[in-house]
Scaffold this motif. Sequence first.
Motif, PDB file in Angstrom:
ATOM      1  N   HIS A   1       0.827  -1.205   0.000  1.00  0.00           N
ATOM      2  CA  HIS A   1       0.000   0.000   0.000  1.00  0.00           C
ATOM      3  C   HIS A   1       0.864   1.258   0.000  1.00  0.00           C
ATOM      4  O   HIS A   1       0.512   2.262  -0.635  1.00  0.00           O
ATOM      5  N   PHE A   2       1.987   1.215   0.713  1.00  0.00           N
ATOM      6  CA  PHE A   2       2.874   2.379   0.706  1.00  0.00           C
ATOM      7  C   PHE A   2       3.409   2.628  -0.697  1.00  0.00           C
ATOM      8  O   PHE A   2       3.433   3.774  -1.172  1.00  0.00           O
TER       9      PHE A   2
ATOM     10  N   ALA B   1       2.674  13.037  12.499  1.00  0.00           N
ATOM     11  CA  ALA B   1       1.865  12.430  11.441  1.00  0.00           C
ATOM     12  C   ALA B   1       1.923  10.901  11.505  1.00  0.00           C
ATOM     13  O   ALA B   1       2.144  10.221  10.510  1.00  0.00           O
ATOM     14  N   LEU B   2       1.716  10.359  12.693  1.00  0.00           N
ATOM     15  CA  LEU B   2       1.812   8.917  12.886  1.00  0.00           C
ATOM     16  C   LEU B   2       0.554   8.223  12.371  1.00  0.00           C
ATOM     17  O   LEU B   2      -0.560   8.647  12.652  1.00  0.00           O
ATOM     18  N   ARG B   3       0.778   7.141  11.631  1.00  0.00           N
ATOM     19  CA  ARG B   3      -0.335   6.311  11.167  1.00  0.00           C
ATOM     20  C   ARG B   3       0.010   4.845  11.408  1.00  0.00           C
ATOM     21  O   ARG B   3       1.172   4.455  11.312  1.00  0.00           O
ATOM     22  N   ALA B   4      -1.008   4.048  11.702  1.00  0.00           N
ATOM     23  CA  ALA B   4      -0.803   2.637  12.019  1.00  0.00           C
ATOM     24  C   ALA B   4      -1.658   1.768  11.118  1.00  0.00           C
ATOM     25  O   ALA B   4      -2.789   2.127  10.776  1.00  0.00           O
ATOM     26  N   TYR B   5      -1.107   0.602  10.757  1.00  0.00           N
ATOM     27  CA  TYR B   5      -1.794  -0.358   9.910  1.00  0.00           C
ATOM     28  C   TYR B   5      -1.486  -1.770  10.405  1.00  0.00           C
ATOM     29  O   TYR B   5      -0.444  -2.014  11.016  1.00  0.00           O
ATOM     30  N   ASN B   6      -2.377  -2.682  10.134  1.00  0.00           N
ATOM     31  CA  ASN B   6      -2.059  -4.091  10.311  1.00  0.00           C
ATOM     32  C   ASN B   6      -1.070  -4.466   9.205  1.00  0.00           C
ATOM     33  O   ASN B   6      -1.361  -4.276   8.020  1.00  0.00           O
ATOM     34  N   LEU B   7       0.098  -4.975   9.571  1.00  0.00           N
ATOM     35  CA  LEU B   7       1.134  -5.252   8.581  1.00  0.00           C
ATOM     36  C   LEU B   7       0.662  -6.239   7.528  1.00  0.00           C
ATOM     37  O   LEU B   7       0.918  -6.063   6.329  1.00  0.00           O
ATOM     38  N   GLU B   8      -0.056  -7.270   7.950  1.00  0.00           N
ATOM     39  CA  GLU B   8      -0.425  -8.346   7.039  1.00  0.00           C
ATOM     40  C   GLU B   8      -1.600  -7.992   6.139  1.00  0.00           C
ATOM     41  O   GLU B   8      -1.628  -8.371   4.969  1.00  0.00           O
ATOM     42  N   THR B   9      -2.581  -7.269   6.672  1.00  0.00           N
ATOM     43  CA  THR B   9      -3.784  -6.959   5.886  1.00  0.00           C
ATOM     44  C   THR B   9      -3.765  -5.562   5.291  1.00  0.00           C
ATOM     45  O   THR B   9      -4.496  -5.283   4.339  1.00  0.00           O
ATOM     46  N   GLY B  10      -2.963  -4.669   5.872  1.00  0.00           N
ATOM     47  CA  GLY B  10      -2.941  -3.292   5.410  1.00  0.00           C
ATOM     48  C   GLY B  10      -4.073  -2.440   5.944  1.00  0.00           C
ATOM     49  O   GLY B  10      -4.171  -1.253   5.608  1.00  0.00           O
TER      50      GLY B  10
ATOM     51  N   PHE C   1       2.264  -1.913  11.568  1.00  0.00           N
ATOM     52  CA  PHE C   1       3.111  -1.173  10.625  1.00  0.00           C
ATOM     53  C   PHE C   1       2.912   0.314  10.854  1.00  0.00           C
ATOM     54  O   PHE C   1       1.780   0.799  10.891  1.00  0.00           O
ATOM     55  N   VAL C   2       4.001   1.037  11.028  1.00  0.00           N
ATOM     56  CA  VAL C   2       3.964   2.447  11.374  1.00  0.00           C
ATOM     57  C   VAL C   2       4.484   3.294  10.208  1.00  0.00           C
ATOM     58  O   VAL C   2       5.493   2.954   9.574  1.00  0.00           O
ATOM     59  N   VAL C   3       3.790   4.386   9.941  1.00  0.00           N
ATOM     60  CA  VAL C   3       4.305   5.428   9.060  1.00  0.00           C
ATOM     61  C   VAL C   3       4.393   6.705   9.893  1.00  0.00           C
ATOM     62  O   VAL C   3       3.387   7.158  10.443  1.00  0.00           O
ATOM     63  N   ALA C   4       5.600   7.259  10.034  1.00  0.00           N
ATOM     64  CA  ALA C   4       5.811   8.471  10.810  1.00  0.00           C
ATOM     65  C   ALA C   4       6.602   9.455   9.963  1.00  0.00           C
ATOM     66  O   ALA C   4       7.283   9.084   9.008  1.00  0.00           O
ATOM     67  N   GLN C   5       6.526  10.724  10.335  1.00  0.00           N
ATOM     68  CA  GLN C   5       7.186  11.779   9.545  1.00  0.00           C
ATOM     69  C   GLN C   5       8.030  12.669  10.438  1.00  0.00           C
ATOM     70  O   GLN C   5       7.666  12.968  11.572  1.00  0.00           O
ATOM     71  N   LYS C   6       9.174  13.077   9.884  1.00  0.00           N
ATOM     72  CA  LYS C   6      10.002  14.079  10.550  1.00  0.00           C
ATOM     73  C   LYS C   6       9.519  15.446  10.096  1.00  0.00           C
ATOM     74  O   LYS C   6       9.446  15.704   8.890  1.00  0.00           O
ATOM     75  N   PRO C   7       9.145  16.318  11.010  1.00  0.00           N
ATOM     76  CA  PRO C   7       8.618  17.636  10.608  1.00  0.00           C
ATOM     77  C   PRO C   7       9.613  18.432   9.757  1.00  0.00           C
ATOM     78  O   PRO C   7      10.815  18.257   9.889  1.00  0.00           O
TER      79      PRO C   7
END
Length: 254
Positions: free
Chosen positions: A29-30, A222-231, A248-254
Amino acid sequence: MSEPVNPYQKPEVVRHYGKLRHLFAAERHFLERHKDRLEKFMLLDVGIGAGRTTRHFAPLVRHYVGIDYAKPMIQWCQNHLPQWDHVTLQVMDARQLQFADAAFDVVLFSFNGIDCVSYQDREKILKEFYRVLKPGGMLLFSFHNANSIQRLYALQWPRNPFKWCWELRRRRQLYQRNGPWQHYVDKQFFHIYDGSDDFATLVCYVKPEVQWADLRKIGFTALRAYNLETGQPIAEEALPTASDQWIFVVAQKP
């Protein structure tokens, strides 16, 4: 806590990881979400193992750097992956990255690799990721959810009856190596032998809300979380009760 023994130097473990070629749904998905920007990215892929993610990410980005602290894993990649001109593979420890500040657009640490160090060293790694990311850069990683401990201990009968003995052995080993699951229910993080690499790897499990707090303390937003296996996305307010095994984490450096 003493440093866990590294099983990733063993030839049989390297060969096992060399068979892995798939991406998890959250990783796919990413790539889909950022497909129009990938060719501009400087990507640091940490803990590449035998190149599971390298095969998918490296051809799509402007420059790809893959590192692993197990030399046999890097050697496997050098011997079995295509020789791309824009790809660099190095033996390196994520706790001491040998890169300049603000060098990368994306840092990826896949397949719960960050859980193979102690909780204290985990903080060192995340601070290093923050340092080497450009402003606006993204961090992607997955981790073992401490809320899934009861699920880990539950009997998981395989469809193949010939694997039932293996499953019984797995559960018996869990109790012998770690004690009952009730010992861990109220802990914010803990280290157990959960069966990874045939119980050779000590794995850190963390409560999702604790991981979120740690990331914010370092400076990520801007933290977002997902189930790694299902997305499937996991709302922040649902994290304290989420029982997904791998997050599964998506984070951002400002």
